[in-house]
Design a protein around this motif. Structure first.
Motif, PDB file in Angstrom:
ATOM      1  N   ILE A 125      85.590 102.808 -44.360  1.00  0.00           N
ATOM      2  CA  ILE A 125      86.981 102.520 -44.710  1.00  0.00           C
ATOM      3  C   ILE A 125      87.714 101.830 -43.573  1.00  0.00           C
ATOM      4  N   VAL A 126      87.530 102.305 -42.340  1.00  0.00           N
ATOM      5  CA  VAL A 126      88.331 101.847 -41.204  1.00  0.00           C
ATOM      6  C   VAL A 126      87.683 100.666 -40.479  1.00  0.00           C
ATOM      7  N   VAL A 127      86.367 100.713 -40.294  1.00  0.00           N
ATOM      8  CA  VAL A 127      85.693  99.693 -39.487  1.00  0.00           C
ATOM      9  C   VAL A 127      85.176  98.562 -40.365  1.00  0.00           C
ATOM     10  N   VAL A 128      84.358  98.904 -41.366  1.00  0.00           N
ATOM     11  CA  VAL A 128      83.793  97.865 -42.233  1.00  0.00           C
ATOM     12  C   VAL A 128      84.859  97.280 -43.145  1.00  0.00           C
ATOM     13  N   GLN A 129      85.726  98.130 -43.685  1.00  0.00           N
ATOM     14  CA  GLN A 129      86.904  97.769 -44.483  1.00  0.00           C
ATOM     15  C   GLN A 129      86.552  97.203 -45.864  1.00  0.00           C
ATOM     16  N   ASN A 130      85.743  96.192 -45.934  1.00  0.00           N
ATOM     17  CA  ASN A 130      85.472  95.520 -47.206  1.00  0.00           C
ATOM     18  C   ASN A 130      84.147  95.946 -47.839  1.00  0.00           C
ATOM     19  N   GLY A 171      78.858 123.127 -33.911  1.00  0.00           N
ATOM     20  CA  GLY A 171      78.735 122.125 -32.859  1.00  0.00           C
ATOM     21  C   GLY A 171      78.599 120.714 -33.418  1.00  0.00           C
ATOM     22  N   LEU A 172      77.747 120.542 -34.438  1.00  0.00           N
ATOM     23  CA  LEU A 172      77.590 119.229 -35.051  1.00  0.00           C
ATOM     24  C   LEU A 172      78.877 118.788 -35.750  1.00  0.00           C
ATOM     25  N   GLY A 173      79.583 119.751 -36.364  1.00  0.00           N
ATOM     26  CA  GLY A 173      80.866 119.426 -36.985  1.00  0.00           C
ATOM     27  C   GLY A 173      81.873 118.935 -35.963  1.00  0.00           C
ATOM     28  N   ALA A 174      81.862 119.550 -34.764  1.00  0.00           N
ATOM     29  CA  ALA A 174      82.780 119.118 -33.709  1.00  0.00           C
ATOM     30  C   ALA A 174      82.457 117.706 -33.227  1.00  0.00           C
ATOM     31  N   VAL A 175      81.172 117.407 -33.099  1.00  0.00           N
ATOM     32  CA  VAL A 175      80.768 116.068 -32.643  1.00  0.00           C
ATOM     33  C   VAL A 175      81.159 115.010 -33.659  1.00  0.00           C
ATOM     34  N   THR A 176      80.816 115.239 -34.929  1.00  0.00           N
ATOM     35  CA  THR A 176      81.161 114.257 -35.953  1.00  0.00           C
ATOM     36  C   THR A 176      82.671 114.153 -36.138  1.00  0.00           C
ATOM     37  N   GLY A 177      83.384 115.270 -35.987  1.00  0.00           N
ATOM     38  CA  GLY A 177      84.843 115.218 -36.065  1.00  0.00           C
ATOM     39  C   GLY A 177      85.444 114.378 -34.952  1.00  0.00           C
ATOM     40  N   ALA A 178      84.876 114.502 -33.734  1.00  0.00           N
ATOM     41  CA  ALA A 178      85.360 113.694 -32.615  1.00  0.00           C
ATOM     42  C   ALA A 178      85.112 112.209 -32.844  1.00  0.00           C
ATOM     43  N   LEU A 179      83.951 111.879 -33.382  1.00  0.00           N
ATOM     44  CA  LEU A 179      83.650 110.472 -33.676  1.00  0.00           C
ATOM     45  C   LEU A 179      84.560 109.932 -34.780  1.00  0.00           C
ATOM     46  N   THR A 180      84.872 110.779 -35.758  1.00  0.00           N
ATOM     47  CA  THR A 180      85.804 110.362 -36.811  1.00  0.00           C
ATOM     48  C   THR A 180      87.182 110.080 -36.227  1.00  0.00           C
ATOM     49  N   THR A 181      87.630 110.945 -35.327  1.00  0.00           N
ATOM     50  CA  THR A 181      88.925 110.730 -34.670  1.00  0.00           C
ATOM     51  C   THR A 181      88.924 109.441 -33.870  1.00  0.00           C
ATOM     52  N   LEU A 182      87.797 109.134 -33.230  1.00  0.00           N
ATOM     53  CA  LEU A 182      87.686 107.882 -32.469  1.00  0.00           C
ATOM     54  C   LEU A 182      87.826 106.677 -33.388  1.00  0.00           C
ATOM     55  N   MET A 183      87.192 106.732 -34.558  1.00  0.00           N
ATOM     56  CA  MET A 183      87.319 105.639 -35.528  1.00  0.00           C
ATOM     57  C   MET A 183      88.776 105.460 -35.955  1.00  0.00           C
ATOM     58  N   ILE A 184      89.445 106.560 -36.203  1.00  0.00           N
ATOM     59  CA  ILE A 184      90.828 106.500 -36.678  1.00  0.00           C
ATOM     60  C   ILE A 184      91.759 105.981 -35.588  1.00  0.00           C
ATOM     61  N   THR A 185      91.480 106.347 -34.338  1.00  0.00           N
ATOM     62  CA  THR A 185      92.350 105.951 -33.226  1.00  0.00           C
ATOM     63  C   THR A 185      92.426 104.440 -33.066  1.00  0.00           C
ATOM     64  N   PHE A 186      91.317 103.758 -33.277  1.00  0.00           N
ATOM     65  CA  PHE A 186      91.275 102.312 -33.037  1.00  0.00           C
ATOM     66  C   PHE A 186      91.321 101.495 -34.329  1.00  0.00           C
ATOM     67  N   GLY A 187      91.615 102.142 -35.460  1.00  0.00           N
ATOM     68  CA  GLY A 187      91.671 101.420 -36.716  1.00  0.00           C
ATOM     69  C   GLY A 187      93.044 100.847 -37.012  1.00  0.00           C
TER      70      GLY A 187
END
Length: 347
Positions: A125-130, A171-187
């Protein structure tokens, strides 16, 4: 036949199974309650429709108060069906994970499976968009499957400790959540807003196209879960006992994990990350019909549908005309429930 169980034998197939006598009445009442709630939910809105007219419109019968076909069958009915199917999928997925891990705290959200699906979907949604709309469910499934595979390798390799599984999942949920937040921050702001609403979990604006894309996942994996219910009962006795009884533990565990992952991932792809339903529904079902998965799985499915439909109704009416996502309502209920379960499991 005894006082507790009904034994059912299929006349044309060499198949038999037993069902707790509590299951048929409880399942019938919960199905009726869910259907009634769906009718009420369809009728509530800026343009209210009487329940009888809702039923007549759904079945394309003439009504006494006007033509409601567009409002009911185009705008509101697919939304309600998506909500019900999402609740069913999450309820079954949560019951499978709790049975596999023998841990009442397990659910797709807590183990990070939802977060894995959400990470990939947000990236599209945020990076690829189309990206084409049809790729989101498959991509979400891939993300959830990767997290589930990591849980399997890290938590079950050489041990079946339920505590280890919960910790690895968090732990895996925290890692993927952090990466999701990173995507949102720069979108971009518009894409970020869309992703945030989607991550909260909502059935707003769901159409027939999205419903029909969701149906095959539920229609295939939910009956498969019911077929595998006996294996979950065996797993509850412990891995050594399951091996002694001749159960192919590794294959069946992997198949059950795949089933739970597919149901959770397809729900996230269709309705976003609706949290805590996979935790609440199996617990309610266990209180009503007991721990046997032959009755627990279908009851969890119906109760999950009831919870999501009820959450959607509350979200639509509590602060009307402002609409709250149903995922926000389930989180408001599920978070205290999770704390309560943690307190009960403190020893």
């Amino acid at each position: 036949m005894n006082e507790t169980w009904h034994v059912v034998r299929l006349p044309l197939l060499p198949v038999s199974f037993r069902v707790d006598k509590r299951v048929p009445p409880v399942l019938s009442l919960t199905v009726l309650a869910t259907l009634a709630l769906m009718v009420i939910n369809i009728g509530v809105g800026e343009y209210p429709i009487p329940p009888l007219d809702v039923i007549r419109t759904v079945f394309h019968l003439p009504t006494d108060n006007g033509n409601f076909d567009f409002i009911v069958n185009t705008l509101r009915l697919p939304r309600m069906l998506v909500a019900a199917l999402a609740g069913m999928a999450l309820g079954v997925s949560g019951a499978i994970l709790q049975g596999l891990t023998r841990n009442p705290l397990a659910s797709p959200g807590i183990l990070g499976i939802n977060a894995g699906a959400g990470l990939v979907a947000v990236t599209l949604i945020v990076v690829v968009q189309n990206a084409p709309a049809g790729t989101i469910p498959l991509a979400a499934f891939a993300g959830a499957f990767v997290v589930a595979l990591l849980i399997y390798v890290l938590a079950w390799r050489g041990s079946d400790s339920p505590l280890r599984l919960i910790l690895v999942g968090i732990g895996l949920g925290a890692v993927t959540g952090a990466l999701t937040t990173l995507m949102i921050t720069f979108g971009e702001i518009n894409n970020v807003q869309r992703a945030m609403i989607w991550l909260t979990g909502s059935v707003y604006g769901r159409s027939w196209d999205e419903l029909w894309a969701f149906v095959p996942w539920v229609a295939f994996f939910t009956p498969l879960a019911f077929v595998l219910a006996r294996d979950l009962n065996v797993f509850n006795l412990g891995e050594d006992v399951a091996v002694g009884l001749g159960s192919p533990v590794v294959r069946r565990r992997a198949l059950l994990l795949l089933t739970a992952t597919a149901l959770a991932a397809s729900t996230v792809a269709t309705a976003g990350a609706i949290g805590f339903v996979g935790l609440i529904a199996p617990h309610l079902a266990r209180r009503l019909v007991g721990p046997d998965h032959m009755g627990l799985l279908p009851t969890s499915a119906v109760l999950g549908a009831f919870v999501v439909v009820a959450a959607d109704l509350v979200g639509r009416t509590l602060f009307a005309p402002v609409e709250l996502p149903c995922g926000l309502v389930t989180a408001a209920i599920g978070a205290p429930f999770f704390i309560y379960l943690l307190w009960r499991q403190r020893k």
